[in-house]
Design an enzyme around this catalytic site. Structure first.
Site, mmCIF file in Angstrom:
data_model
loop_
_atom_site.group_PDB
_atom_site.id
_atom_site.type_symbol
_atom_site.label_atom_id
_atom_site.label_comp_id
_atom_site.label_asym_id
_atom_site.label_seq_id
_atom_site.Cartn_x
_atom_site.Cartn_y
_atom_site.Cartn_z
ATOM 1 N N GLU A 79 0.744 -1.147 0.035
ATOM 2 C CA GLU A 79 -0.021 0.093 0.063
ATOM 3 C C GLU A 79 0.901 1.164 -0.056
ATOM 4 O O GLU A 79 1.560 1.520 1.089
ATOM 5 C CB GLU A 79 -0.881 0.027 1.312
ATOM 6 N N GLU B 295 -4.858 -6.724 2.065
ATOM 7 C CA GLU B 295 -3.743 -7.424 2.572
ATOM 8 C C GLU B 295 -3.961 -8.914 2.291
ATOM 9 O O GLU B 295 -2.931 -9.411 1.749
ATOM 10 C CB GLU B 295 -3.568 -7.217 4.134
ATOM 11 N N PHE C 250 -1.791 -5.523 11.364
ATOM 12 C CA PHE C 250 -2.840 -5.751 10.591
ATOM 13 C C PHE C 250 -2.809 -7.298 9.708
ATOM 14 O O PHE C 250 -3.456 -7.646 8.927
ATOM 15 C CB PHE C 250 -2.700 -4.946 9.125
ATOM 16 N N HIS D 247 -1.651 -0.037 16.283
ATOM 17 C CA HIS D 247 -0.371 0.312 15.176
ATOM 18 C C HIS D 247 0.724 0.261 16.098
ATOM 19 O O HIS D 247 1.682 0.726 15.313
ATOM 20 C CB HIS D 247 -0.782 1.868 14.853
#
Lengths: 326, 345
Positions: free
Chosen positions: B36, B79, B105, B148
């Protein structure tokens, strides 16, 4: 639909022979399972026409990716029956040296990149194979077979989107056999069809009679042609039927009717093709019987080979974890 | 063992990894990168837009201009889709480098990593190779909260079939990237975001080089206590070793670099020498690398020990946002020093 493609006799006979071979192989597999020599069997009986019609257009260097129910994909892609049966019995001579079993048969040299035990898992991998062909500048195609159950996995939608934006040479072939384990497609799929989902990704789609190998051949041929020509992916919803339960011990009559089974078995892909060969005089009854006998003999030989093969050495337990390991 | 600090071509972590990617793409046309925003602004080339981001961590900056958009491929936020595609590309002749922006993720794509990438070589009987590199960002300290900031190498180390690498500076960042791209097995490179933010301070040779897979390095030689670190905690351990030296305590600092394969010999050799060990790990404390190493030392180095193995790990909580809480969560050089005092007591 009307079949407009002209198919030469050799190809017609090859398709019949493949379907009969798959049928006999699955019957033998069931006997091995009943004898306790094979574990975790998902029979593809009834669905033979789908991969046979599509794989009739593929070369050894094209790629097929399958599902937990993939014996028919492997045979249609040209894998060795001896090595397949040995794999089912966990023998060292198997396609995967006995480490994969029925749900993971693979043979890279024949372009079979693996059956896969996780529903929907192989679909993005197939998109990556298409991407690989494109980056390497070849005209190879990738074909991923999956069921109606996988139509509800996010991986299908992510992979269709990637194939759509990148125009990948990938065929999405949904074998809609009407049941995800015991759950009917009418319950689990929202919308009119599975095929129409592809339109959201600008991928042409078609609904095919998956019990008619000639129709599968025609539709598969156009999809492979588009992929090789750089025109992008195609989605095929092949409507078919799984004659047996989801797995060996599953009794499908706990969730569907005898009438329904009779209806689909009454339009059996092998019998219809046999009738077609007779009616069009492509083969005499004797010639058809000869193919039938040969298919049975090949499968019986595979069973003997598998029985006679040794189990893997205990040292094999810890090999093949990595290619290089300090 | 790797020695590094004698020359003066200083690069930052990001510059060093970027150089490794560039050199390997120049060397081998089978190498390509996707993820990404690895270039950014995809599809706007007609408006003069190209390489607007150069990657979420800027690791891929400039590569699209040199290698084009086929080989430096921006992906949608999918993903499972593009990591699965990396598996397929790796199985059919390419050497993909795929970026998973943050390791947290992995939840949306772990099937592709743990069921496909990790298992295909074994379950296909060794008849397929999968030269896939996944690079991913991780680590607390930047106030990005629970989804994150995680440090999740332990969960991937659990899976046979994956190699797991954790660089600790620019030098090892470049070497591990080059090593992973050239290796025929799937490798995940866990890249700490605090290390990526440090100024250029480490000597990085310009010529490509590889590092031995599964080998730790010793960044400080010492005799009183072993400090085992992984990635950013190796950086902390070097600081702690300096603080300890001021107290007259000599620390032997083992920088693991790889969690799979794990350099058990380097850990045990050091513990045999120092007879005390502190394991410093930013991952969660249960079923973690630190617990695994503690078990290793207890089972195989018990007779060497003068004190029980000591772990410095975060508490068993998610990573908090508020900065005082986050600071309390993380391992620090001071916490390492405190732990050393306990094992020395």
């Amino acid at each position: 639909m009307t079949i407009t493609t002209s198919i030469d006799n050799d190809k017609l006979l090859w398709m019949y022979q493949m379907m009969v071979t798959i049928r006999r192989f699955e019957e033998q597999s069931k006997r091995e399972a009943d004898a306790g020599k094979l574990r975790g069997m998902h029979s593809s009986v009834g669905q033979e026409a789908v991969p046979v019609g599509v794989c009739a257009h593929l070369r050894d260097d094209d790629y097929v990716l399958g599902t937990h129910r993939s014996h028919h994909h492997c045979i249609a892609k040209g894998l060795d029956l001896n090595a397949m049966m040995a794999e089912l019995l966990g023998k060292s001579t198997g396609t995967n040296k006995g480490k994969g079993g029925t749900m993971h048969i693979a043979d890279i040299n024949k372009g079979m990149l693996g059956a896969n035990g996780v529903v929907g898992s192989n679909i993005p991998v197939a998109a990556g194979v298409g991407l690989s062909a494109r980056i390497r500048g070849t005209d190879q195609v990738s074909v991923v077979f999956f069921g109606d159950g996988a139509a509800n996995q996010g991986t299908l939608h992510e992979a269709m989107n990637l194939a759509g934006i990148w125009k990948l040479p990938t065929l999405f072939v949904c074998e809609n056999n009407r049941y995800a384990e015991s759950t009917p497609v009418e319950y689990s799929v929202s919308g009119e069809s599975i095929a129409e989902r592809a339109s959201g990704y600008n991928i042409p789609s078609v609904i095919a009679d998956g019990q008619n190998v000639l129709e599968m051949y025609e539709i598969g041929g156009e999809a492979v042609r588009r992929a090789r020509a750089g025109e992008g992916p195609t989605f095929i919803e092949a409507q078919t039927y799984r004659y047996n339960g989801h797995f060996g011990a599953d009794n499908p009559l706990t969730y569907r009717t005898q009438e329904e089974e009779d209806y689909y078995e009454g339009r059996d892909c092998v019998e219809r093709m046999k009738a077609h060969l007779s009616q069009t005089k492509v083969a005499t009854e004797d010639e058809i019987n000869e193919i039938d006998k040969k298919a049975l003999a090949t499968v019986e030989e595979a069973a003997r080979f598998a029985d006679d093969s040794p189990f893997p050495d205990p040292e094999e337990l810890t090999t093949d974890v990595y290619i290089s390991y300090p | 063992m790797v020695t590094t600090e004698t020359e003066t071509r200083k690069l930052s972590y990001i510059q060093a990894v970027n150089e490794a990617l560039r050199q390997e793409m120049e060397r081998d046309p089978a190498v390509f990168i996707m993820g990404e925003d690895i270039a950014g602004g995809a599809g706007r080339e007609d408006q003069g837009i190209i390489d607007s981001w150069g990657g979420p961590m800027r690791l891929t900056k400039g590569l699209i201009k040199q290698f084009g958009k086929e080989r430096v491929r921006d992906t949608p936020i999918s993903e499972a889709g593009f990591i699965g595609a990396g598996v397929g590309a790796a199985a059919t002749g390419l050497r993909p480098v795929v970026e998973l922006m943050y390791v947290s993720f992995f939840g949306v794509c772990s099937d592709q990593i743990t069921n496909n990438a990790a298992k295909m070589h074994y379950m296909f009987g060794g008849k397929i190779k999968l030269p896939l590199t996944i690079m991913t960002g991780m680590g607390a300290g930047l106030a990005t909260a629970a989804q994150h900031s995680e440090t999740l190498y332990s969960i991937f180390t659990h899976f046979p079939g994956l190699k797991c690498a954790v660089p600790s500076d620019a030098y090892t960042g470049k070497g591990i990237m080059t090593t992973s791209i050239r290796d025929d097995d799937p490798v995940i490179i866990f890249q700490n975001r605090q290390l990526m933010g440090l100024p250029a301070s480490t000597h990085v040779p310009e010529d490509p080089y590889t590092l031995p897979i599964g080998k730790a390095r010793i960044t400080r030689e010492g005799s009183d206590v072993t400090l085992v670190g992984i990635g950013f905690t190796s950086y902390l351990n070097n600081q702690a070793a300096d603080l300890l030296a001021a107290e007259g305590i000599s620390a032997d600092v083992v920088d693991l670099l790889w969690t799979s394969p794990l350099d058990e010999e380097a850990i045990l050799d050091s513990v045999q020498k120092t007879r005390k060990v502190v394991i410093v790990d930013e991952d969660y404390p249960r079923c973690s690398l630190a617990t695994d190493i503690s078990a290793l030392v207890a089972e195989q180095g018990f007779d060497y020990l003068d004190a029980p193995p000591k772990r410095v790990s975060p508490p068993h909580t998610s990573v908090p946002y508020s900065q005082p809480l986050e600071a309390a969560y993380m391992p620090t050089a001071e916490k390492v020093v405190e732990a050393v005092r306990e094992v020395m007591a």
